[in-house]
Design a protein around this motif. Structure first.
Motif, short mmCIF file in Angstrom:
data_model
loop_
_atom_site.label_atom_id
_atom_site.label_comp_id
_atom_site.label_asym_id
_atom_site.label_seq_id
_atom_site.Cartn_x
_atom_site.Cartn_y
_atom_site.Cartn_z
N GLN A 144 0.82 -1.22 0.00
CA GLN A 144 0.00 0.00 0.00
C GLN A 144 0.85 1.27 0.00
OE1 GLN A 144 -4.05 -0.61 1.99
NE2 GLN A 144 -2.69 -1.64 3.44
N LEU A 145 1.87 1.25 -0.85
CA LEU A 145 2.77 2.40 -0.94
C LEU A 145 2.52 3.25 -2.17
CD1 LEU A 145 6.13 0.63 0.08
CD2 LEU A 145 4.76 2.20 1.49
N ARG A 146 1.76 2.69 -3.14
CA ARG A 146 1.57 3.40 -4.41
C ARG A 146 0.10 3.55 -4.77
NH1 ARG A 146 3.43 -0.85 -6.82
NH2 ARG A 146 3.07 -0.09 -8.94
N GLY A 147 -0.77 3.56 -3.76
CA GLY A 147 -2.19 3.80 -3.99
C GLY A 147 -2.83 2.82 -4.95
N ALA A 148 -3.49 3.36 -5.98
CA ALA A 148 -4.20 2.53 -6.95
C ALA A 148 -3.27 1.60 -7.71
CB ALA A 148 -4.95 3.43 -7.94
N ALA A 149 -2.02 2.02 -7.89
CA ALA A 149 -1.05 1.18 -8.61
C ALA A 149 -0.78 -0.12 -7.84
CB ALA A 149 0.25 1.95 -8.85
N SER A 150 -0.68 -0.02 -6.52
CA SER A 150 -0.48 -1.22 -5.70
C SER A 150 -1.67 -2.16 -5.80
CB SER A 150 -0.26 -0.83 -4.22
OG SER A 150 0.96 -0.16 -4.05
N ASP A 151 -2.87 -1.59 -5.83
CA ASP A 151 -4.07 -2.41 -5.96
C ASP A 151 -4.14 -3.07 -7.34
OD1 ASP A 151 -4.75 -1.62 -3.40
OD2 ASP A 151 -6.08 -0.01 -4.08
N ALA A 152 -3.66 -2.38 -8.36
CA ALA A 152 -3.64 -2.95 -9.71
C ALA A 152 -2.65 -4.12 -9.80
CB ALA A 152 -3.28 -1.87 -10.73
N ASP A 153 -1.52 -4.00 -9.10
CA ASP A 153 -0.57 -5.11 -9.03
C ASP A 153 -1.25 -6.34 -8.43
OD1 ASP A 153 1.28 -3.25 -9.87
OD2 ASP A 153 2.30 -3.08 -7.93
N GLU A 154 -1.93 -6.11 -7.33
CA GLU A 154 -2.63 -7.19 -6.63
C GLU A 154 -3.66 -7.86 -7.54
OE1 GLU A 154 -6.07 -7.42 -3.22
OE2 GLU A 154 -4.31 -6.16 -2.74
N GLN A 155 -4.42 -7.05 -8.26
CA GLN A 155 -5.48 -7.59 -9.12
C GLN A 155 -4.89 -8.42 -10.27
OE1 GLN A 155 -8.80 -7.22 -8.26
NE2 GLN A 155 -8.94 -8.90 -9.75
N LEU A 156 -3.78 -7.97 -10.82
CA LEU A 156 -3.13 -8.72 -11.90
C LEU A 156 -2.75 -10.12 -11.44
CD1 LEU A 156 -1.63 -8.70 -14.77
CD2 LEU A 156 0.41 -8.18 -13.44
N VAL A 157 -2.12 -10.21 -10.26
CA VAL A 157 -1.69 -11.50 -9.75
C VAL A 157 -2.90 -12.38 -9.42
CG1 VAL A 157 -0.36 -12.68 -7.96
CG2 VAL A 157 0.44 -10.48 -8.85
N LYS A 158 -3.93 -11.78 -8.84
CA LYS A 158 -5.16 -12.53 -8.55
C LYS A 158 -5.77 -13.10 -9.82
CE LYS A 158 -6.96 -10.24 -4.37
NZ LYS A 158 -8.05 -9.34 -3.89
N ASP A 159 -5.87 -12.27 -10.85
CA ASP A 159 -6.47 -12.71 -12.12
C ASP A 159 -5.69 -13.86 -12.73
OD1 ASP A 159 -8.40 -10.78 -11.83
OD2 ASP A 159 -7.50 -9.35 -13.24
N TYR A 160 -4.37 -13.76 -12.71
CA TYR A 160 -3.54 -14.83 -13.29
C TYR A 160 -3.77 -16.13 -12.54
CZ TYR A 160 0.53 -17.30 -15.09
OH TYR A 160 1.35 -18.23 -15.70
N CYS A 161 -3.79 -16.06 -11.22
CA CYS A 161 -3.97 -17.28 -10.42
C CYS A 161 -5.36 -17.89 -10.63
CB CYS A 161 -3.73 -16.97 -8.95
SG CYS A 161 -2.00 -16.61 -8.56
N HIS A 164 -5.39 -19.72 -13.93
CA HIS A 164 -4.57 -20.95 -13.94
C HIS A 164 -4.87 -21.87 -12.75
CE1 HIS A 164 -1.85 -19.70 -17.27
NE2 HIS A 164 -2.20 -18.49 -16.86
N ASP A 165 -5.95 -21.56 -12.04
CA ASP A 165 -6.38 -22.40 -10.93
C ASP A 165 -5.27 -22.62 -9.91
OD1 ASP A 165 -8.28 -23.85 -9.51
OD2 ASP A 165 -7.75 -25.75 -10.46
N LEU A 166 -4.65 -21.53 -9.49
CA LEU A 166 -3.55 -21.59 -8.53
C LEU A 166 -3.98 -21.04 -7.18
CD1 LEU A 166 -0.64 -20.24 -10.79
CD2 LEU A 166 -0.99 -22.62 -10.08
#
Length: 288
Positions: free
Chosen positions: A54-71, A74-76
């Motif tokens: 939570q150091l870069r506001g919306a950018a940090s949340d977008a990072d989180e969403q990208l990783v969530k979507d990938y997982c 790929h059922d991870l």
């Protein structure tokens, strides 16, 4: 690149596909997304852990969403934790970099205990090892600091150390992987960023093949450190006695050793003595 990773894993015995269960630290950056994609192709149980500092506001949340979507795609299995990094740093007197490190590795260890993961995989590559070496040199260090980032330390493994940034980005583009770029890496507010953005480019003007050259140098330094440790262990067996709350070193054995200062330094570093303090102790012993 997959074959190179398999060779690197075999050479350094990072993980065993039959017995290990990996927890992958995935930030959403190109390095960790490539690591995740590569390790998925091996027959090893794995899960993903993502830290949102939570150091870069919306950018940090977008990072989180990208990783969530990938997982999800790929059922991870994925674990996500949000940290109040700035508050933690202020309360403990840490820099933001140190606070983030303490928070993530503390959480990773907790996940390992709760879910039985045997190894924590981070996506450090050759460029990170170079930056660590330069950082340690600038602060003052011994043989251990000159090793940069080791392929493994305790249960933490770095399966991407065989690769450099350009190889990683090429692989990501070839496999149409999506990743996020942390724009704060381009700013020189952190010491490591200054090394990455200012010092390394200047050194590459002298040696365009700097990363590969340093990788070879680090390999030799790690072998040298292993030899030194073997000597220290041999000396310790005959010259050191464990006592309550510390150790007792035989003065005669130390004085007879022609590398007494080096031996003493290696032994006392574990007890938080710095090199200047060790020199003073060694000088005092020789004057007795």
């Amino acid at each position: 690149m997959l074959k190179a990773l398999q060779h690197f894993n075999k050479k350094h015995a990072l993980f065993n596909t039959d017995t290990d269960k990996l927890l992958l630290a995935v930030s959403g950056g190109v390095d960790s997304m490539v690591m995740l994609h590569l390790l998925q192709q091996l027959d090893v149980p794995l899960a993903v852990a993502h830290c949102n500092f939570q150091l870069r506001g919306a950018a940090s949340d977008a990072d989180e969403q990208l990783v969530k979507d990938y997982c999800t795609q790929h059922d991870l299995q994925i674990f996500v934790k949000r940290f109040g990094t700035k508050t933690f740093a202020k309360e403990h007197g840490f820099s933001i970099e140190m606070a983030a490190r303490e928070l993530r590795y503390g959480w990773f260890s907790q996940l390992c205990k709760e879910h039985g993961y045997t190894k924590i995989a981070t996506a450090h590559h050759a460029g990170d090892a170079l930056e660590t070496l330069l950082y340690n040199l600038s602060k003052g260090t011994g043989i251990h600091g000159l090793q940069g980032i080791k392929p493994k330390r305790d249960n933490i493994i770095r399966p991407m150390l065989f690769s450099n940034r350009s190889q990683i980005e090429k692989y990501a583009k070839e496999h149409q992987l999506h990743w996020r770029t942390d724009e704060s890496n381009l700013e020189n507010i952190y010491q490591r960023n200054r090394i990455r953005n200012e010092v390394v480019p200047e050194l590459e003007k002298i040696n365009p093949n700097l990363e590969n050259t340093i990788s070879s140098t680090l390999e030799r330094l790690r072998a040298t450190a292993d030899l030194l440790q073997a000597e220290v262990d041999s000396f310790s067996e005959s010259a050191i006695e464990k006592i309550t709350g510390g150790i007792k070193i035989k003065k005669d054995a130390l004085q007879k050793n022609r590398h007494s200062l080096l031996m003493l330094n290696e032994i006392l570093t574990e007890y938080q003595f710095n090199f200047q303090q060790v020199k003073q102790i060694e000088e005092a012993l020789t004057s007795i």
